[in-house]
Design a protein around this motif. Sequence first.
Motif, PDB file in Angstrom:
ATOM      1  N   ASP A 318      27.979  21.810  39.603  1.00 47.60           N
ATOM      2  CA  ASP A 318      26.630  22.877  39.259  1.00 47.60           C
ATOM      3  C   ASP A 318      26.386  22.915  40.850  1.00 47.60           C
ATOM      4  O   ASP A 318      25.990  22.164  41.348  1.00 47.60           O
ATOM      5  N   GLY A 319      25.386  24.267  40.558  1.00 43.65           N
ATOM      6  CA  GLY A 319      25.009  24.818  42.018  1.00 43.65           C
ATOM      7  C   GLY A 319      25.179  25.413  43.102  1.00 43.65           C
ATOM      8  O   GLY A 319      25.152  25.858  43.624  1.00 43.65           O
ATOM      9  N   ALA A 320      26.184  26.057  42.344  1.00 37.72           N
ATOM     10  CA  ALA A 320      26.786  27.776  42.973  1.00 37.72           C
ATOM     11  C   ALA A 320      26.013  28.677  43.053  1.00 37.72           C
ATOM     12  O   ALA A 320      25.540  28.684  42.157  1.00 37.72           O
ATOM     13  N   ASN A 321      26.319  28.464  44.194  1.00 41.23           N
ATOM     14  CA  ASN A 321      25.559  30.003  44.574  1.00 41.23           C
ATOM     15  C   ASN A 321      26.153  30.862  45.390  1.00 41.23           C
ATOM     16  O   ASN A 321      26.408  31.192  46.454  1.00 41.23           O
ATOM     17  N   VAL A 322      27.024  32.157  44.594  1.00 42.78           N
ATOM     18  CA  VAL A 322      28.101  33.124  45.431  1.00 42.78           C
ATOM     19  C   VAL A 322      27.453  34.765  45.470  1.00 42.78           C
ATOM     20  O   VAL A 322      26.363  34.490  44.117  1.00 42.78           O
ATOM     21  N   GLU A 323      26.976  34.974  46.296  1.00 39.92           N
ATOM     22  CA  GLU A 323      26.113  35.994  46.671  1.00 39.92           C
ATOM     23  C   GLU A 323      26.138  37.216  45.688  1.00 39.92           C
ATOM     24  O   GLU A 323      26.133  38.200  45.512  1.00 39.92           O
ATOM     25  N   LYS A 359      38.520  49.069  40.289  1.00 46.57           N
ATOM     26  CA  LYS A 359      37.586  48.298  41.127  1.00 46.57           C
ATOM     27  C   LYS A 359      37.656  46.660  41.069  1.00 46.57           C
ATOM     28  O   LYS A 359      37.261  45.943  39.915  1.00 46.57           O
ATOM     29  N   GLY A 360      38.044  46.054  41.704  1.00 48.28           N
ATOM     30  CA  GLY A 360      37.887  44.451  41.350  1.00 48.28           C
ATOM     31  C   GLY A 360      37.121  43.517  42.577  1.00 48.28           C
ATOM     32  O   GLY A 360      37.789  43.918  43.843  1.00 48.28           O
ATOM     33  N   ARG A 361      36.309  42.475  42.637  1.00 47.26           N
ATOM     34  CA  ARG A 361      36.323  41.343  43.124  1.00 47.26           C
ATOM     35  C   ARG A 361      37.058  39.559  42.626  1.00 47.26           C
ATOM     36  O   ARG A 361      36.657  39.357  42.096  1.00 47.26           O
ATOM     37  N   PHE A 362      37.170  39.879  43.798  1.00 42.78           N
ATOM     38  CA  PHE A 362      38.073  37.903  43.393  1.00 42.78           C
ATOM     39  C   PHE A 362      36.827  37.060  44.092  1.00 42.78           C
ATOM     40  O   PHE A 362      35.662  37.180  44.398  1.00 42.78           O
ATOM     41  N   TYR A 363      36.699  35.637  43.913  1.00 40.33           N
ATOM     42  CA  TYR A 363      36.716  34.423  44.179  1.00 40.33           C
ATOM     43  C   TYR A 363      36.680  34.365  45.656  1.00 40.33           C
ATOM     44  O   TYR A 363      37.517  34.400  45.667  1.00 40.33           O
ATOM     45  N   PRO A 364      35.137  34.098  46.017  1.00 42.09           N
ATOM     46  CA  PRO A 364      35.170  33.473  48.077  1.00 42.09           C
ATOM     47  C   PRO A 364      36.241  32.592  47.993  1.00 42.09           C
ATOM     48  O   PRO A 364      36.301  31.437  46.785  1.00 42.09           O
ATOM     49  N   SER A 365      37.169  32.617  48.868  1.00 39.02           N
ATOM     50  CA  SER A 365      38.140  31.517  48.803  1.00 39.02           C
ATOM     51  C   SER A 365      38.701  31.055  50.553  1.00 39.02           C
ATOM     52  O   SER A 365      38.029  32.145  50.989  1.00 39.02           O
ATOM     53  N   ALA A 366      39.184  30.056  51.056  1.00 35.92           N
ATOM     54  CA  ALA A 366      38.722  29.209  51.979  1.00 35.92           C
ATOM     55  C   ALA A 366      40.641  30.463  52.797  1.00 35.92           C
ATOM     56  O   ALA A 366      41.696  30.769  52.348  1.00 35.92           O
ATOM     57  N   LYS A 367      40.661  30.007  53.754  1.00 33.80           N
ATOM     58  CA  LYS A 367      41.480  30.734  54.656  1.00 33.80           C
ATOM     59  C   LYS A 367      42.052  30.843  55.862  1.00 33.80           C
ATOM     60  O   LYS A 367      41.192  30.427  56.752  1.00 33.80           O
TER      61      LYS A 367
END
Length: 799
Positions: A318-323, A359-367
């Motif tokens: 809990d506590g996620a904040n994805v712009e 159109k599609g947007r994915f979850y932020p992830s580390a690269k």
Amino acid sequence: MKSHHQVALSVLTLCISQQLYAQTNINEANAVSDVQASTELTSNSAANSSSDETPNVTLDTINVTAKARTGTALAQKISEMPAVTQVITESEIQMQATGNRTTGDILAQLIPSLGTSSGSTSNYGTTMHGRPVQFLLNGVPLSGSRSLSRELNSIDTSQLERVEVLSGATSIYGAGASGGLINLVTKSLVGYGPIRQTRVGVSSSRDFDSDSFGYNVGQTLGYGGERAYGRLDVDYETKGGKFDSKGDRVSPDVNQTDQQDTESLSVNGSLGVELTDTQRLDLAATYYKDKQDTDYGPDYGDGLAVLFGAKPSLKAIDGANVENQPYTEKSSVNLNYSDDDFAGSGSSLSVTGYYRDEKGRFYPSAKSAATQAAEVWQANGLTNEKTVNKLTSAAVFVTQSEADIEVMGLRAAMQTETEIAGKNTLFSYGVDVERENSEQTYYGQDLNIFLASNGLNAQTNGLTYNGGPDTTIDKLGAFVNADVDLTDKWHTSAGVRYQKLKSETDTFTPIYEQLLEEYFNSSAISGTSAAYGIDYQAGDVEKGNTDHDKVLFNLGTSYQITSKDQLFANFSQGLDTADIQRALRDVRAGFVVNSDNVQPIATNNYEFGWHGKHGDTAARLSGFYNESDKVVRFTDSYTVEVVDTDERVYGVEGSLTHDLSDQWQVGGSVAYTRGQYDYNGDWLELDAVRLTPLKGTAFAQYNFDEGSNIRLQALAVGGDDRASKDQQKDPDSSALPVTGYMTLDVLGQVEMPVGRVGYGVYNLLNKDYLTVYHQTTYGDLNRLPASGTTYGLSYTVDY
């Protein structure tokens, strides 16, 4: 009333009907409210006929209503079609769709050879016969050269009238369908006068956790007149969180995204007018959007330890904040003109123009660019492994991918009936053109915010990166096919298609070039990089183009050996092209885009089988074999090449239904697929990302006299570790073992004095398992458990 000649509403109709000889002449007085397969052998319909009388020629008749115009329609004598076919009816869809069931869940239960549902937003890895599937919506391709693997996330299930399935490669439709076709057809039938329907529903996890609750509401309005009709369906749905068999909330899917805490809006509209007794104009339009709004994120561990090899807890934190939260948005328009008696010739003409935007947007992830950065350090003289590893640990970036795909096309086809040497013959011929434009962008996220929140907060930093070049792909196809009734029991079909594929890519900066420039010029690294004389400047890949063409063939036959049994055999070629934009995403500067890098791959497909109906038992059994002599692979130098590596896939599938009485029906299906590829002379097993593991379904259903029913159904997947063991010989392999599982569902419908109640209890035994997708793709962060027991309840009223 007038007799209407049901012709193809798009070229797919004509292409499918090329493999059989039957126009669909339907009298409106006998029209039915939906597609009804009276003895459809692959159908698990709610109420099959149990008549002992079987027609002499047609084993399974499909009646298509005269006003069902939005999609394609399989021709009436589907039993003569020399391929494995299936029509999933509206009643079957309605029974399976209660609760938060997805289209992927429903089709996996009802189509024997289709891969199991992923349990996420994606249908990545969903194949038939070990090859890609061409998904369509009202005959408009949902699958293109560039795919976001969200084809089954395109329409609300309550708006589907039927689903048409053709398994196996098909030369007559074109590129991208070497595994088969699945056409989702939206509702358009309204009959005469007004039509109104209201739908409501709720869903919940086993423990009725408030975070798991979801609901849906929908409304249909329509009117049908003598010459014109119209219909509008609007559905809104919210989905809650996903909970496993232990009652714990499941972590988000950071690779392909999921549908936890999403809101969706689905709109289906259709308009039509009969211009004359033979000419019609029909318009179908759809809009779908879902967007996630969740406060939960993945558990990356202390200090993002999971990104550095630690085992994840797979807990939702809990506590996620994805712009910018993940979303999917799709719109499609399909305009069709048809003439049953073109220019008074007796031939049928169908012209369809279509447009689709996705159109599609994915979850932020580390690269990580550590591997690429290490190569640069070593090339400039820094060879101490410990030092390199320490330096490259800073080559971590957080990005969020977003893509936009736009497709427009035109298809025209003719059908002409004639006699050749006294044999009834149907000629089908036509052309189709399509243009696809795609672009993909990675949006940089503030690394400090991401690190400080342990991966829970993602805020854009204003930087953008290319996810491959902006790409334009043009397709041109032409086909001709002949269907001949050699006798009243023997039918044959043969055809040829010419397919041309051209692509153009813009100049772009590969993402790893951008990341390396950013890394070597960062304040933490720039001093050391300057000491080694490294002044890294991102390089470009110049614009390029590819140009290919291919001639494809099909030949099939079917023979009715008795009044109750039929044999069929079919050869057809399919064509797959590499996802050029995706293939170029990770190349390095200086790569040359041309026709030699990536070539289309032709698949030869062979099918043979039997189906029949004996008394109260209907069954189908078929075998298949397909092969290709090329495969697209990435090399260690980040280039793409077509390798002459043979692949072969083979298997069997079957289905059976039996009416125990007027009320009781039982049945099931099984599909077994296996395949290998040639690696230095050894045949190595293909993994479960390519092949559906052994899959079986079974059901028992009781139909009450007043129209209610109850059904117990099972879906089982077999375990398999052959590919993971076999591919140890291949250093580029990432094959993983599959652990088998089985789930049980109870579902049904209750006819009320007003309206109908639907109910479903899914994963009845609260089985703890992982879907095939979550077992075999990506890394440990993707080993997410499936949902535990879930409930669904709905109420539908027509007035």
